[in-house]
Structures are given as C-alpha cells and as structure tokens.
Design a protein around this motif. Structure first.
Motif, PDB file in Angstrom:
ATOM      1  N   VAL A 197      49.190 -35.388   3.169  1.00  0.00           N
ATOM      2  CA  VAL A 197      50.249 -36.250   3.343  1.00  0.00           C
ATOM      3  C   VAL A 197      51.578 -35.637   3.214  1.00  0.00           C
ATOM      4  O   VAL A 197      51.727 -34.580   2.287  1.00  0.00           O
ATOM      5  N   LYS A 198      52.731 -36.037   3.828  1.00  0.00           N
ATOM      6  CA  LYS A 198      53.935 -35.361   3.385  1.00  0.00           C
ATOM      7  C   LYS A 198      55.022 -36.409   4.036  1.00  0.00           C
ATOM      8  O   LYS A 198      54.955 -37.690   4.323  1.00  0.00           O
ATOM      9  N   LYS A 199      56.366 -36.091   3.803  1.00  0.00           N
ATOM     10  CA  LYS A 199      57.367 -36.889   4.115  1.00  0.00           C
ATOM     11  C   LYS A 199      57.471 -37.591   5.298  1.00  0.00           C
ATOM     12  O   LYS A 199      57.028 -36.805   6.217  1.00  0.00           O
ATOM     13  N   ASN A 200      57.789 -38.760   5.509  1.00  0.00           N
ATOM     14  CA  ASN A 200      58.032 -39.564   6.691  1.00  0.00           C
ATOM     15  C   ASN A 200      56.632 -39.927   7.162  1.00  0.00           C
ATOM     16  O   ASN A 200      56.697 -40.708   8.333  1.00  0.00           O
ATOM     17  N   ASP A 201      55.400 -39.843   6.355  1.00  0.00           N
ATOM     18  CA  ASP A 201      54.312 -40.293   6.648  1.00  0.00           C
ATOM     19  C   ASP A 201      54.301 -41.929   6.254  1.00  0.00           C
ATOM     20  O   ASP A 201      54.989 -42.158   5.275  1.00  0.00           O
ATOM     21  N   TYR A 202      53.281 -42.699   6.766  1.00  0.00           N
ATOM     22  CA  TYR A 202      53.127 -43.829   6.070  1.00  0.00           C
ATOM     23  C   TYR A 202      51.712 -44.080   5.976  1.00  0.00           C
ATOM     24  O   TYR A 202      50.748 -43.666   6.845  1.00  0.00           O
ATOM     25  N   ILE A 203      51.373 -44.934   4.743  1.00  0.00           N
ATOM     26  CA  ILE A 203      49.977 -44.936   4.709  1.00  0.00           C
ATOM     27  C   ILE A 203      50.006 -46.478   4.254  1.00  0.00           C
ATOM     28  O   ILE A 203      50.595 -47.299   3.520  1.00  0.00           O
ATOM     29  N   TRP A 204      48.785 -47.127   4.943  1.00  0.00           N
ATOM     30  CA  TRP A 204      48.219 -48.548   4.473  1.00  0.00           C
ATOM     31  C   TRP A 204      46.962 -48.328   3.877  1.00  0.00           C
ATOM     32  O   TRP A 204      46.100 -47.661   4.087  1.00  0.00           O
ATOM     33  N   PHE A 205      46.743 -49.059   2.516  1.00  0.00           N
ATOM     34  CA  PHE A 205      45.831 -49.044   1.703  1.00  0.00           C
ATOM     35  C   PHE A 205      45.093 -50.294   1.800  1.00  0.00           C
ATOM     36  O   PHE A 205      45.968 -51.447   1.388  1.00  0.00           O
ATOM     37  N   GLY A 206      44.041 -50.765   2.174  1.00  0.00           N
ATOM     38  CA  GLY A 206      43.422 -51.919   2.292  1.00  0.00           C
ATOM     39  C   GLY A 206      42.791 -52.299   0.837  1.00  0.00           C
ATOM     40  O   GLY A 206      42.623 -51.170  -0.132  1.00  0.00           O
TER      41      GLY A 206
END
Length: 253
Positions: free
Chosen positions: A215-224
């Motif tokens: 992962v890197k800058k400007n990524d988005y992560i949703w964690f369930g």
C-alpha cells in the motif's frame, strides 16, 4: 483521460464484507446533489458491506457543499491540502491542511472553497447510535498540526492522534496513526470495529485478512469487522493515515 498506453490493470482488491484496497488510479467522479464545482469519488459505502460512507472530494475554486448529512447522521471532514470554510448553519471554521470538523447528528455540514486553489478533502458520514442517559455529541473542530502525538502501545516509532473526544457521548472517533519505518503494529488485530483509512504519506505492507498487500500514499482501505489486520512501514518516508473507528457502544442483538 486518453487511450491507455499499456494493458489495463489495477492494484484494487475488493473482498465484499471483508476488506477493500482502493488505489487512486481507478477512482471515478460521481455526480451528487448538493456538491457544486466538486470532483467526488465514493471510496466505500454499505454496498460493499461498510456501515458508513467515505468520500474523496476535490473542491475547485467556488466549490460548495450545501448541507451534507441526513437526519440522525453524523459527519466528519479532514482537509488533506488546501483551505476551506467548514461549519454548520450557525458555526463557521476555516480549515487549512490538517484541519478537521465533526458535525453531530442534529447538524448538517456546509463546505465552501473561497480561495483560488483547489482543496482536497476526505469526507465521512455514518448513522449515529444514541446512548440513553448520556449527553449528545457536540461540534468539534481542530488541526492536527497543533496537536501533540502520543506513543502508540508504548512503541517509540509509532504515534497516534485522537481527533475526537474519548467521551461516551461519541459513538465514533477519528485517529491518525503514523509509523517510522520499520515500525509496525504490535500484533495482528482481529476486532469487531470497522475502519476506513486514507493513506496520507509513505508506503507499507498491510496484512488484510492474512494477505500481505503493498500500500502507499493516496490509497484507501476499508477494513470489515473481525478481519485480521496489521502493517509494516517500509521505505524512507513515514507511513501515516487518517482512519475512522466505531466505539463506545455495545453489540445490539
């Protein structure tokens, strides 16, 4: 936009009900009523299994958001870069880079870019869960550049900022977690809380449901909920992200 210069490919990984990695390269613009002179990408929503909605918004000169939120819905905005006027019908704040505003469920959020440059924002909303016998949440504004970080889990190379009060009146919080490479979580977390995280800087290798993913800058992560999660920071720059967390409420059966 133009014709592709190579084979079509993407780093996006979507596991409905579990997690999602959304890189910036695949984002599209959404037309949403009430957003004027804005480029809006919906990063996550209940359609993927999330209990909230997250947006990436670029407000151009003269951009305006008139009354974000609905009855019983709380909202939050974080200024990634730029300058924006934010507030409710009776309160106004000037947010610069690192500035943020939380609006309780009885107040809608208004945003306006009165400057000459574009402003980039992360916008969030979720249904508020009231708690009997406690006071209601209130409007909160601040800037992370004026706050003091504290060590995360007593590790000297990982720090955290709490953007909202740790008060039972609030059923959510927003945090900024920062790792100096090779900082990491102290263990792989598995918990009921959901997160939505926008990466502000750096690079890392994230464990998402026991898959190790760059992962890197400007990524988005949703964690369930209950998805195993942890990160190692890599590279030369600090890994930092602003993320949401539901809290202070019992499980409803």
């Amino acid at each position: 936009m133009s014709y592709p210069k190579d084979l079509l490919s993407s780093r996006a990984i979507v596991r409905p009900g579990k997690f999602a990695l959304i890189p910036p390269e695949g984002l599209v613009n959404n037309v949403i009523p009430g957003f004027e002179n804005c480029q809006v990408s919906i990063l996550t929503s209940p359609k993927i299994g999330a209990s909230f909605a997250h947006y990436l918004v670029t407000m151009e000169k003269g951009g305006n958001v008139a009354g974000f939120g609905e009855e019983g819905v709380e909202s939050f905005v974080y200024c990634i870069k730029g300058d924006v006027e934010a507030g409710t019908e009776d309160e106004k704040y000037q947010l610069t880079t690192g500035g943020y505003l939380y609006c309780p469920p009885d107040k809608k959020m208004f945003l306006q870019n009165k400057g000459d440059q574009s402003t980039q924002l992360v916008l969030y909303k979720q249904k508020f869960v009231p708690l009997d016998g406690t006071k209601k949440p209130w409007t909160v504004a601040g800037n992370v550049n004026e706050m003091e970080e504290r060590l995360y889990e007593d590790m000297h190379n990982v720090t955290i900022l709490d953007l909202l009060p740790t008060d039972l009146a609030f059923d959510m919080n927003m945090h900024i977690l920062t790792f100096d490479p090779p900082g990491s979580h102290p263990f792989v977390e598995t918990h009921v809380q959901e997160h939505g995280a926008y990466l502000l800087s750096g690079e890392g290798i994230y464990n998402l449901d026991n898959e190790w993913i760059p992962v890197k800058k400007n990524d988005y992560i949703w964690f369930g909920p209950f998805v195993p999660q942890a990160v190692y920071a890599v590279g030369k720059e600090k890994l930092s992200y602003v993320y949401s967390k539901d809290c202070n409420r019992d499980v409803v059966l």
